[in-house]
Design a protein around this motif. Structure first.
Motif, mmCIF file in Angstrom:
data_model
loop_
_atom_site.group_PDB
_atom_site.id
_atom_site.type_symbol
_atom_site.label_atom_id
_atom_site.label_comp_id
_atom_site.label_asym_id
_atom_site.label_seq_id
_atom_site.Cartn_x
_atom_site.Cartn_y
_atom_site.Cartn_z
ATOM 1 N N ARG A 1 76.429 -33.763 21.324
ATOM 2 C CA ARG A 1 76.443 -32.656 20.361
ATOM 3 C C ARG A 1 75.103 -31.892 20.356
ATOM 4 N NH1 ARG A 1 79.228 -31.576 15.475
ATOM 5 N NH2 ARG A 1 81.019 -32.619 16.349
ATOM 6 N N ILE A 2 74.001 -32.569 20.684
ATOM 7 C CA ILE A 2 72.674 -31.930 20.556
ATOM 8 C C ILE A 2 72.590 -30.591 21.304
ATOM 9 C CG2 ILE A 2 70.205 -32.188 21.183
ATOM 10 C CD1 ILE A 2 70.430 -35.111 20.232
ATOM 11 N N PRO A 3 73.029 -30.506 22.595
ATOM 12 C CA PRO A 3 72.927 -29.199 23.288
ATOM 13 C C PRO A 3 73.760 -28.105 22.620
ATOM 14 C CG PRO A 3 73.343 -30.982 24.847
ATOM 15 C CD PRO A 3 73.542 -31.564 23.491
ATOM 16 N N GLN A 4 74.761 -28.496 21.795
ATOM 17 C CA GLN A 4 75.632 -27.474 21.193
ATOM 18 C C GLN A 4 75.048 -26.890 19.908
ATOM 19 O OE1 GLN A 4 79.306 -29.624 20.643
ATOM 20 N NE2 GLN A 4 79.310 -30.303 22.782
ATOM 21 N N VAL A 5 74.079 -27.596 19.262
ATOM 22 C CA VAL A 5 73.678 -27.128 17.931
ATOM 23 C C VAL A 5 72.621 -26.030 17.956
ATOM 24 C CG1 VAL A 5 74.319 -29.231 16.687
ATOM 25 C CG2 VAL A 5 72.008 -29.046 17.635
ATOM 26 N N THR A 6 71.798 -25.994 19.020
ATOM 27 C CA THR A 6 70.800 -24.902 19.094
ATOM 28 C C THR A 6 70.406 -24.663 20.546
ATOM 29 O OG1 THR A 6 68.495 -24.293 18.637
ATOM 30 C CG2 THR A 6 69.011 -26.619 18.477
ATOM 31 N N VAL A 7 70.161 -23.386 20.895
ATOM 32 C CA VAL A 7 69.785 -23.062 22.278
ATOM 33 C C VAL A 7 68.368 -23.577 22.599
ATOM 34 C CG1 VAL A 7 71.272 -21.055 22.531
ATOM 35 C CG2 VAL A 7 69.028 -20.778 21.492
ATOM 36 N N HIS A 8 67.610 -23.903 21.547
ATOM 37 C CA HIS A 8 66.213 -24.313 21.793
ATOM 38 C C HIS A 8 66.071 -25.804 22.065
ATOM 39 C CE1 HIS A 8 65.147 -20.349 20.423
ATOM 40 N NE2 HIS A 8 65.741 -20.556 19.249
ATOM 41 N N ILE B 1 62.485 -27.911 22.789
ATOM 42 C CA ILE B 1 61.982 -28.807 21.726
ATOM 43 C C ILE B 1 61.726 -30.201 22.291
ATOM 44 C CG2 ILE B 1 62.664 -30.011 19.575
ATOM 45 C CD1 ILE B 1 63.974 -27.336 18.688
ATOM 46 N N LEU B 2 62.685 -30.689 23.118
ATOM 47 C CA LEU B 2 62.509 -32.022 23.726
ATOM 48 C C LEU B 2 61.313 -32.026 24.683
ATOM 49 C CD1 LEU B 2 66.174 -33.239 24.465
ATOM 50 C CD2 LEU B 2 64.632 -34.049 22.694
ATOM 51 N N GLN B 3 61.176 -30.927 25.452
ATOM 52 C CA GLN B 3 60.046 -30.849 26.405
ATOM 53 C C GLN B 3 58.722 -30.825 25.644
ATOM 54 O OE1 GLN B 3 61.003 -27.471 28.832
ATOM 55 N NE2 GLN B 3 62.581 -28.566 29.979
ATOM 56 N N ALA B 4 58.713 -30.074 24.528
ATOM 57 C CA ALA B 4 57.469 -29.988 23.741
ATOM 58 C C ALA B 4 57.087 -31.367 23.194
ATOM 59 C CB ALA B 4 57.649 -28.999 22.593
ATOM 60 N N LEU B 5 58.104 -32.174 22.821
ATOM 61 C CA LEU B 5 57.807 -33.536 22.337
ATOM 62 C C LEU B 5 57.141 -34.342 23.451
ATOM 63 C CD1 LEU B 5 61.056 -34.532 20.350
ATOM 64 C CD2 LEU B 5 58.777 -34.269 19.379
ATOM 65 N N LEU B 6 57.699 -34.253 24.660
ATOM 66 C CA LEU B 6 57.170 -35.041 25.784
ATOM 67 C C LEU B 6 55.773 -34.572 26.197
ATOM 68 C CD1 LEU B 6 60.443 -35.318 27.865
ATOM 69 C CD2 LEU B 6 59.219 -37.216 26.839
ATOM 70 N N LEU B 7 55.476 -33.303 25.958
ATOM 71 C CA LEU B 7 54.165 -32.760 26.377
ATOM 72 C C LEU B 7 53.142 -32.803 25.233
ATOM 73 C CD1 LEU B 7 55.531 -29.722 28.393
ATOM 74 C CD2 LEU B 7 54.441 -31.778 29.338
ATOM 75 N N SER B 8 53.552 -33.366 24.086
ATOM 76 C CA SER B 8 52.661 -33.362 22.913
ATOM 77 C C SER B 8 51.437 -34.246 23.149
ATOM 78 C CB SER B 8 53.450 -33.892 21.710
ATOM 79 O OG SER B 8 52.572 -34.413 20.756
ATOM 80 N N PRO B 9 50.294 -33.900 22.545
ATOM 81 C CA PRO B 9 49.102 -34.773 22.679
ATOM 82 C C PRO B 9 49.300 -36.104 21.920
ATOM 83 C CG PRO B 9 48.649 -32.881 21.239
ATOM 84 C CD PRO B 9 49.989 -32.641 21.833
ATOM 85 N N SER B 10 50.296 -36.151 20.997
ATOM 86 C CA SER B 10 50.489 -37.385 20.215
ATOM 87 C C SER B 10 51.404 -38.346 20.975
ATOM 88 C CB SER B 10 51.118 -37.041 18.862
ATOM 89 O OG SER B 10 51.937 -38.102 18.431
ATOM 90 N N ALA B 11 50.895 -39.567 21.237
ATOM 91 C CA ALA B 11 51.686 -40.566 21.980
ATOM 92 C C ALA B 11 52.965 -40.917 21.208
ATOM 93 C CB ALA B 11 50.854 -41.817 22.206
ATOM 94 N N GLU B 12 52.863 -40.916 19.863
ATOM 95 C CA GLU B 12 54.043 -41.269 19.056
ATOM 96 C C GLU B 12 55.173 -40.274 19.302
ATOM 97 O OE1 GLU B 12 54.044 -42.643 14.975
ATOM 98 O OE2 GLU B 12 51.861 -42.601 15.029
#
Length: 907
Positions: A843-850, A854-865
């Motif tokens: 369902r996730i890809p259907q709820v928003t085009v972004h 958003i997932l890529q930004a999480l993986l590239l975040s400076p925060s390890a968490e």
């Protein structure tokens, strides 16, 4: 979150089997449940249900074990494993006959199976035992009565055991019915008539079991015992016997009232019963007991307490107040007889220090239960007639009774008190008797003057006439008991300015002198407790002054003397103790004046309230510490325990305010819990005024936020905390209360599924969701964190897939917000949801085009968490469905993952 997923139902089932063999039954259950969601064929599903039944048996959830085994049997009636498991579950649920038929089926399918034969034999003998016990109960009941009624039986232990067995038997429905059918009521009557305390207690406690929740039995017992005999037992000198009779009557009232409120269906349908006549008969005898000279003082108190509990309506939603009207009509004058008792005068009724207070509370409850002016007028007339009947033509003793009645009404329904105070000659008599040479007469008059001073209507008249009189008495009386009361009168009149530092009625410094004298009296054990109680009344007024508060908390002996009084038999001191503590902790409502109005007031030379410099936060904090050290929590806990009319709703509210002040600082909360504060707060949060309940709930929230809830609220108590916390989420509560409620529920939701189910049952989830849209970032964050923990529940996971709902979209978008804490909570929720409920991944890809960025930004975040959470979500999505995996691989996701996989610093 982030357990790698095995694709097929077959793999999951194999994994479940391995976990079951290893003894991890919870994890095995989860694997079988997941396999069920992927499995299609009926035979496969039947095996999984059978396996789940085995897990539930190990986890001791027998209802679910039976349900799963039944599903397997429906698919294949010859499935012996499922039949055997269901028989084990039924056995634990006490349904032995059904368990036997399942086992017989197992034996007929596999006649050579030794385990089945053995189980059937064991079950057969256990059923035989049960049958034997049942027939044995008959002879046992007879035996117990024989031992108890045998006058020659000298073995006290044997008698005590028989009594205990009888009481325990009566608590079970089958046992109660057995006693009732075996002529038990007549035998219990004989026990009551022995007039031996231990036998009477056994009889009364057994009768409680027989009457509990059973209307027809209650009516039959009442017919056999008769109301006069019951009220006579209530009036005996032996305190425990009187209390046990009070408890029995309360249970009888509840059973009879049940019948009035709803039509009984089921067992008792055959008999049409009308219990209102019985109710009135019992109440009539209680009212007569109030004025019966031979009745004991505590019997009279118990009768008043019973009337308070059973006569007025429990809530304004009930429209019928006919019982209160009937009691006013039949018994108002009888209640006033108790309230107007002058202790020590000839022919006065025996009363305790609590009786007059209880009479005031009962009068107040009856008055509040009236619905229209005509009903109130009737109440006033009856009170006025009663006061006049004593005041006119009965010489001095009559005047004293009339004045005592005025005091009783002023402490109860004060409207009625004010009306009788205005009767001709009453006020003049009060003032002239204040100067009487007889101590008893002077006491009555001074107390009436003090109660009258409470009511603003009269205060100006009394200030004009009474202050000089009270000062005279205070300065010149020889008797401490009179001086202490005169002092309270002065304190009341002097505190009209409340906490306003600039409205001083007394000369500078005299407040301090009065307070010092109050503390001295409070600590003087040579003075009787009834008089020392008035010293606390004085402090309740004087502690509006911050200098007095400061001196009081420095005087350890005075604090402990006050706590000692709060724990004593005399409960009329509760309100004064609670008021003093509210003043010392500044937990009353502070109204911030409007700056514009202040300017106007200065311009018009009006009076402007000022705050005392010693009421600043740092002073209050120090005072709270000193009260905690002196043992304030155990005193408050003891006050809350009191099942007494003096613990009124306004008194409960004051105690809740003090508790909230005591847990303000996180480091004090552990100590408050250790001394019984957590336990005391639960009842305060469930009944009382709305303000009181909210303050108590907020104190519970503060404790739940900073301490381990399982330690703070051990055992079942932790489940009782949920409702008060959910009440803090209502829209009419303040933002701070919403925030603390959410934080506390987050903590509870993280503990166990049973707690999450309790939160769901209290309908908290829609409110938690509502706060996820809140503008205030802290409330929004708290709601999201709370939802993250709630998402461990299957029902909550389903909500994220509901048609037309934006829940999932909001979580995905919040995972891309700038506020890092909010991102952490939202992406944590996504990690959990995608792991526990695979359909969400699609369902996730259907709820928003972004979603991808958003997932890529999480993986590239400076925060390890954040990176970790992002990686778990992507892994779960890759495992869930081919089309989702293709979309992920087609983006830059593979490169990002490759880089992260090589990062040595973040294992």
């Amino acid at each position: 979150a982030g357990v790698p997923r095995q694709g097929t139902a077959e793999q999951l089932r194999a994994r479940g089997n391995a976990l079951f063999q290893a003894g991890d039954h919870g994890a095995a259950l989860a694997a079988y449940t997941e396999a069920l969601s992927l499995s299609g064929g009926a035979p496969e599903r039947a095996v999984l249900h059978r396996n789940r039944a085995a897990c539930y048996l190990k986890l001791e959830d027998y209802t679910k074990a039976e349900a799963d085994a039944t599903k397997a049997i429906e698919a294949d009636g010859r499935d012996v494993k499922a039949l055997f498991r269901r028989s084990q579950a039924l056995q634990q649920l006490g349904r032995l006959d059904q368990a036997v038929s399942d086992l017989q089926r197992c034996v007929s399918l596999e006649p050579r199976n030794k385990a089945f034969q053995e189980a059937l034999r064991a079950l057969g003998s256990s059923m035989h035992e049960k049958m034997k016990t049942m027939s044995c109960t008959d002879s046992k009941v007879e035996q117990m009565f024989q031992i108890l009624l045998d006058l020659d039986e000298k073995d006290e232990d044997k008698k005590q055991k028989a009594a205990q067995n009888l009481i325990v038997l009566a608590r079970e429905e089958a046992g109660a019915e057995k006693i009732f059918q075996s002529d038990g009521v007549r035998l219990l009557l004989q026990l009551l008539d022995t007039a031996k305390a231990d036998l009477m207690l056994a009889a009364l406690r057994t009768l409680v079991g027989l009457c509990s929740g059973h209307r027809s039995r209650t009516m039959a017992i009442l017919a056999e015992l008769g109301a006069p005999r019951l009220s006579a037992v209530l009036g005996v000198e032996h305190e425990q016997v009187s209390l046990a009779a009070c408890n029995l009557l309360h249970v009888m009232f509840d059973s009879l009232k049940e019948g009035l409120q709803k039509d009984f269906r089921g067992k008792e349908d055959a008999v049409v019963l009308d219990s209102s006549r019985d109710l009135k008969l019992l109440i009539k005898h209680l009212l007569e007991l109030l004025v019966l000279e031979g009745a004991s003082a505590h019997g009279r108190d118990n009768a008043l307490n019973l009337l308070i509990k059973v006569v007025p309506r429990k809530s304004p939603k009930e429209t019928n107040n006919s019982l209160s009207l009937w009691v006013i009509d039949q018994g108002l004058k009888k209640i006033l007889e108790v309230g107007s008792t002058v202790c020590g005068s000839s022919g006065s009724l025996p009363v305790t220090e609590n009786s007059r207070m209880s009479a005031s509370v009962l009068l107040s409850k009856l008055y509040e239960d009236l619905k229209c002016d005509a009903e109130r007028e009737n109440f006033h007339h009856l009170c006025e007639d009663y006061v006049r009947s004593w005041f006119e033509g009965h010489e001095l003793p009559g005047k004293l009774r009339a004045i005592q009645t005025v005091s009783c009404l002023l402490q109860g329904p004060s409207d009625a008190g004010n009306r009788v105070l205005e009767l001709e000659g009453i006020m003049d008599s009060v003032l002239s008797l204040c100067a009487s040479v007889c101590e008893g007469h002077q006491l009555v008059a001074v107390e009436a003057l003090i109660h009258a001073a409470d009511k603003a209507k009269r205060a100006s008249f009394i200030t004009a006439n009474g202050v000089s009189l009270l000062k005279e008495i205070y300065k010149h009386s020889e008797r401490d008991s009179i001086r202490i009361r005169a002092l309270v009168g002065l304190c009341k009149l002097g505190s009209a300015g409340g906490t306003d530092f600039s409205m001083k009625q007394f000369a500078e410094g005299s407040t301090m002198k009065l307070a010092k004298q109050c503390r001295k009296w409070l600590c003087n054990e040579a003075i009787d407790a009834g008089t020392r109680r008035w010293a606390v009344e004085g402090l309740a007024y004087l502690t509006f002054d911050a200098d007095v508060k400061e001196e009081f908390v420095e005087d350890k002996a005075a604090m402990q003397a006050m706590f000692h009084l709060a724990k004593s038999e005399d409960r009329s001191v509760l309100y004064a103790v609670a008021s003093t503590l509210v003043n010392c902790t500044n937990s009353y409502d502070h109204e911030e004046p409007d700056p514009q109005m202040l300017e106007l007031a200065k311009y018009a030379k009006q009076h402007i309230p000022e705050q005392h410099p010693k009421d600043k936060p740092e002073f209050v904090k120090r005072r709270v510490r000193k009260l905690l050290t002196a043992g304030v929590v155990s005193a408050l806990a003891c006050m809350v325990k009191s099942e007494n009319p003096a613990l009124t709703n306004s008194c409960r509210e004051l105690i809740s305010r003090v508790f909230l002040a005591l847990v303000e600082e996180a480091e004090d909360r552990g100590g408050v819990v250790a001394q019984g504060g957590g336990k005391a707060l639960i009842p305060l949060s469930l009944e009382g005024t709305e303000v009181g309940q909210t303050k108590a709930a907020q104190a519970l929230a503060k404790i739940t936020i900073t301490s381990n809830p399982e330690m703070a609220f051990p055992g079942e108590r932790i489940y009782e905390v949920v409702r008060p916390l959910v009440s803090l989420l209502h829209l009419q509560r303040t933002g701070l209360e919403n925030f603390e409620g959410l934080m506390a529920l987050t903590n509870l939701a993280g503990i166990s599924e049973r707690l999450r189910q309790k939160i769901l049952k209290e309908r908290a989830v829609p409110m938690i969701e509502g706060y996820m849209f809140e503008e205030h970032e802290l409330i929004r964050l708290a709601a999201t964190e709370c939802m993250c923990n709630m998402a461990m529940s299957k029902e909550v996971q389903e909500l994220f897939l509901a048609e037309g709902s934006d829940r999932l979209k909001l979580m995905v978008l919040y995972s891309g917000e700038e506020d890092e804490k909010l991102r952490r909570a939202a992406s944590g929720t996504l990690a959990m949801l995608t792991a526990l409920h695979p359909p969400i991944c699609k369902r996730i890809p259907q709820v928003t085009v972004h979603w991808l960025e958003i997932l890529q930004a999480l993986l590239l975040s400076p925060s390890a968490e954040l990176q970790h959470r992002g990686a778990v979500v992507v892994m779960n999505m890759m495992a869930a469905a081919r089309e989702v995996a293709e979309q992920l691989i087609a983006s830059e996701m593979l490169e990002i993952l490759s880089v992260l996989a090589k990062d040595k610093d973040k294992p």
